[in-house]
Design a protein around this motif. Structure first.
Motif, PDB file in Angstrom:
ATOM      1  N   UNK B 254      -6.076  -6.268   7.162  1.00  0.00           N
ATOM      2  CA  UNK B 254      -5.625  -4.868   7.240  1.00  0.00           C
ATOM      3  C   UNK B 254      -6.842  -3.938   7.136  1.00  0.00           C
ATOM      4  N   UNK B 255      -7.723  -4.221   6.196  1.00  0.00           N
ATOM      5  CA  UNK B 255      -8.897  -3.376   5.999  1.00  0.00           C
ATOM      6  C   UNK B 255      -9.806  -3.408   7.228  1.00  0.00           C
ATOM      7  N   UNK B 256     -10.011  -4.580   7.800  1.00  0.00           N
ATOM      8  CA  UNK B 256     -10.864  -4.675   8.979  1.00  0.00           C
ATOM      9  C   UNK B 256     -10.249  -3.973  10.184  1.00  0.00           C
ATOM     10  N   UNK B 257      -8.941  -4.043  10.297  1.00  0.00           N
ATOM     11  CA  UNK B 257      -8.302  -3.549  11.516  1.00  0.00           C
ATOM     12  C   UNK B 257      -8.151  -2.031  11.532  1.00  0.00           C
ATOM     13  N   UNK B 258      -7.780  -1.421  10.403  1.00  0.00           N
ATOM     14  CA  UNK B 258      -7.644   0.049  10.433  1.00  0.00           C
ATOM     15  C   UNK B 258      -7.806   0.705   9.059  1.00  0.00           C
ATOM     16  N   UNK B 259      -8.407   0.008   8.121  1.00  0.00           N
ATOM     17  CA  UNK B 259      -8.660   0.479   6.752  1.00  0.00           C
ATOM     18  C   UNK B 259      -7.385   0.622   5.934  1.00  0.00           C
ATOM     19  N   UNK B 260      -6.403   1.331   6.474  1.00  0.00           N
ATOM     20  CA  UNK B 260      -5.186   1.631   5.716  1.00  0.00           C
ATOM     21  C   UNK B 260      -4.198   2.322   6.642  1.00  0.00           C
ATOM     22  N   UNK B 261      -2.949   2.424   6.199  1.00  0.00           N
ATOM     23  CA  UNK B 261      -1.933   3.153   6.961  1.00  0.00           C
ATOM     24  C   UNK B 261      -2.031   4.648   6.632  1.00  0.00           C
ATOM     25  N   UNK B 262      -1.627   5.481   7.576  1.00  0.00           N
ATOM     26  CA  UNK B 262      -1.729   6.939   7.420  1.00  0.00           C
ATOM     27  C   UNK B 262      -1.211   7.402   6.059  1.00  0.00           C
ATOM     28  N   UNK B 263      -2.095   8.002   5.265  1.00  0.00           N
ATOM     29  CA  UNK B 263      -1.716   8.475   3.924  1.00  0.00           C
ATOM     30  C   UNK B 263      -0.583   9.490   4.004  1.00  0.00           C
ATOM     31  N   UNK B 264      -0.648  10.366   5.004  1.00  0.00           N
ATOM     32  CA  UNK B 264       0.349  11.424   5.101  1.00  0.00           C
ATOM     33  C   UNK B 264       1.749  10.847   5.315  1.00  0.00           C
ATOM     34  N   UNK B 265       1.872   9.926   6.251  1.00  0.00           N
ATOM     35  CA  UNK B 265       3.176   9.299   6.492  1.00  0.00           C
ATOM     36  C   UNK B 265       3.701   8.627   5.224  1.00  0.00           C
ATOM     37  N   UNK B 266       2.813   7.948   4.529  1.00  0.00           N
ATOM     38  CA  UNK B 266       3.230   7.239   3.316  1.00  0.00           C
ATOM     39  C   UNK B 266       3.653   8.206   2.221  1.00  0.00           C
ATOM     40  N   UNK B 267       2.886   9.292   2.070  1.00  0.00           N
ATOM     41  CA  UNK B 267       3.209  10.263   1.020  1.00  0.00           C
ATOM     42  C   UNK B 267       4.541  10.943   1.317  1.00  0.00           C
ATOM     43  N   UNK B 268       4.781  11.252   2.598  1.00  0.00           N
ATOM     44  CA  UNK B 268       6.060  11.861   2.976  1.00  0.00           C
ATOM     45  C   UNK B 268       7.212  10.934   2.586  1.00  0.00           C
ATOM     46  N   UNK B 269       7.068   9.640   2.893  1.00  0.00           N
ATOM     47  CA  UNK B 269       8.140   8.693   2.568  1.00  0.00           C
ATOM     48  C   UNK B 269       8.309   8.542   1.061  1.00  0.00           C
ATOM     49  N   UNK B 270       7.189   8.473   0.343  1.00  0.00           N
ATOM     50  CA  UNK B 270       7.275   8.321  -1.111  1.00  0.00           C
ATOM     51  C   UNK B 270       8.026   9.508  -1.719  1.00  0.00           C
ATOM     52  N   UNK B 271       7.749  10.726  -1.205  1.00  0.00           N
ATOM     53  CA  UNK B 271       8.475  11.903  -1.676  1.00  0.00           C
ATOM     54  C   UNK B 271       9.948  11.816  -1.284  1.00  0.00           C
ATOM     55  N   UNK B 272      10.173  11.477  -0.025  1.00  0.00           N
ATOM     56  CA  UNK B 272      11.543  11.403   0.500  1.00  0.00           C
ATOM     57  C   UNK B 272      12.402  10.472  -0.352  1.00  0.00           C
TER      58      UNK B 272
END
Lengths: 390, 390
Positions: B254-272
């Motif tokens: 995962x780290x080699x391919x794209x470092x991480x998933x979009x923080x914004x998308x994840x934060x929106x879901x965590x709030x939701x």
């Protein structure tokens, strides 16, 4: 790098990230003060209201058409022959690097090395090594420049054996130096495929954005860009402009790996760029980081005069070299205890050498007087490390 | 599938997508009517105001801690032994599949096939084939169930030769059928690594969410989930729960391919997910898609009685089989001219067989009376295709 050391560094970094009183002079994070939260909010509202499908539905693997047009326009303004159709939106610059690497590995099998600067971006080095390539520096060494044999038969032969050359033009990582003159000419004359990672290219302190390598070798350059440094990383949006004959393979790979980049992030950016003056944002960021760089350099010269570094021309960091026969990871552990972190030099070295001690010190995410405080803490840790050795 | 045919299908799909008067009964898109735009807006505002760094800064490769805790909680409630630390947030289910596939390929070299249903999700089949694996159906054929030899030495031997088994439990793609009884038992008894793609698992019309395979084979199941079908695809968020001894390798990839998933998308879901009743949303979605499925099936039975399909138990589509000796891509071209699209059956077949004619028909993104109109257009295209053949 040995897995054990890598884990130790990661554990230290994670532990420190969880402690707000530790000054983060590692990590290469952009300054949160520059995140355009108001602009992003307005763009989000507009995208969701007027472009619901574009924001929330599945899209095509190559990404948002408006965003690709914006990327192409900016590259054309810098002299490159690029259309929106040539651009593939990726999950940050890292995915663009990964796609380029995988395609080149498939095309140029048997060439088991990647030519890099003597020090370069760790996640790229790790990627190349994970793909089975050695990272070598036959010529494009960090500071030395070329020996004037650009384009000779010897140079070409040397490059023929590498799968590709990886460079970070404009402002390299970790040194923040540009790619110019003979070194650039030699690279272009080499005939080798080039991955040009422009992560920091628009963040040169002099405000000059170099002519993209793409403009001079369209058929060999895999151009990589991102909004992570100049806007914010959280959208996770970058792009790849492959050579035209590599596009189909790159796009298939993108589709296999994650179908497409987040539609929402792309739609937000497409909205943002229709409403803002990107160059004004860039100018602000350049001045901001230049001020931090100067303050850090002054503090280093004053407090740690034996530490050597080149003045960065842009980017987020300086690369410090010393004569000390100390282990960078041991020093990181001590520094963490003193309330500061940095990035161990070995992470950046193509050779993976651990001595003499070197370190990347980032000024990007540390504000004002905390830069001097960070350097004081580094100095205290360094002194203590010296005592321990005796 | 031949590249030429693949391109032809893609060109047709793209051309039709640009024409709003063409009814999209292909593509497997979720209904835009269900996108929770208000909830997303509120979550976005809250995330940006109160969690700026979590939303816009770089994060760790495994993803947002609150989101991972939410994933783990839901899996634990279904009987699986999963902690937040076991979850890796990915760029949709597709990246989770890709990571699992790459890790398993590295571990189980020499096993050059992946066991799949007789019909399965095209982007997974393409991924396996791009990785050099054959897609085979020695046992887990679509409808037949097992022959009662679950767990015998013969079964185990059969499975020993595959790199892994790929299944879409709960509601398969394209058939929308569950994974139960003897087939499930045989799979668990096989001893083979399993990639369990739960893309549609929570969208069963009966509201029952099957016990995850993970709960019964924690050390062999690579569990894949996503919010793309039940909420919306545009966030591009999915997750992978690897076997515990596969986590480190998956995370490095995962780290080699794209470092991480979009923080914004994840934060929106965590709030939701801290503010909504996810199960109420799911119930609404199930009823919604069930109504569309029933309307499509009624129209198909009435208008095209010779076409056979199993009733889906969930998901977005039916898989239609016919006795017609017609080419599915030729039919797609005719259908497009009649103002409707579908997905050619060959895309789903492990065998890549093109005859007899089969097609996936999606009811998910077509509303009300347009479902009957779509079927009329399909029937008109089918009649015309029959005439052309004579």
């Amino acid at each position: 790098m040995e897995l054990e050391v890598e884990r130790r560094i990661e554990v230290l970094q994670r532990r420190c990230a969880a402690r707000p009183n530790v000054l983060a002079m590692g990590g290469g994070l952009p300054a949160r003060e520059l995140f355009p939260t108001q602009l992003l909010s307005r763009a989000f509202v507009s995208a969701l209201a007027h472009r619901t499908d574009e924001s929330l539905q599945y899209g095509w693997p190559e990404g948002n058409a408006r965003l690709r047009a914006w990327v192409a326009d900016r590259l054309r303004a810098r002299g490159a022959d690029v259309d929106a159709e040539d651009v593939i939106v990726t999950a940050g610059a890292q995915q663009a690097l990964a796609i380029a690497t995988h395609v080149l590995r498939g095309e140029r099998t048997g060439r088991a090395s990647v030519e890099v600067d003597a020090e370069s971006y760790p996640a790229a080095l790790e990627l190349f090594r994970a793909c089975g390539a050695k990272t070598v520096t036959t010529m494009t060494t960090g500071t030395a420049g070329t020996n004037g044999t650009a384009g000779t038969a010897t140079e070409r032969r040397r490059y023929r054996d590498v799968a590709c050359v990886y460079v970070v033009p404009g402002a390299s990582n970790p040194r923040g130096r540009g790619l110019r003159g003979e070194r650039r000419e030699a690279l272009l004359a080499s005939g080798a495929p080039i991955i040009a990672d422009e992560a920091y290219a628009e963040l040169r302190f002099d405000g000059r954005t170099e002519r993209p390598l793409l403009a001079d070798a369209r058929d060999r350059v895999w151009h990589v860009g991102t909004v992570s440094k100049a806007l914010c990383p959280g959208l996770r949006v970058g792009w790849l402009v492959p050579p035209r004959d590599g596009r189909a393979r790159a796009l298939r790979l993108k589709h296999h790996e994650d179908l497409e980049t987040a539609s929402l992030s792309q739609a937000i950016l497409a909205e943002l760029f229709t409403h803002i003056d990107e160059d004004a944002l860039l100018t602000r960021a350049r001045l901001f980081y230049r001020a931090r760089a100067e303050r850090l350099m002054a503090a280093l010269r004053r407090t740690l005069p034996a530490w050597r570094f080149e003045e960065p021309e842009g980017g987020f960091s300086v690369f410090v070299e010393t004569d000390a026969d100390l282990d960078d990871t041991d020093l990181l552990e001590l520094a963490a205890a003193h309330g500061v972190t940095f990035d161990p030099g070995r992470m950046f070295r193509a050779s993976e050498a651990t001595r003499p001690l070197a370190l990347r010190v980032c000024y990007s995410a540390v504000s004002g007087a905390m830069l001097e405080e960070g350097v004081r803490r580094l100095a205290a840790a360094f002194r203590e490390a010296g005592r321990w050795r005796r």
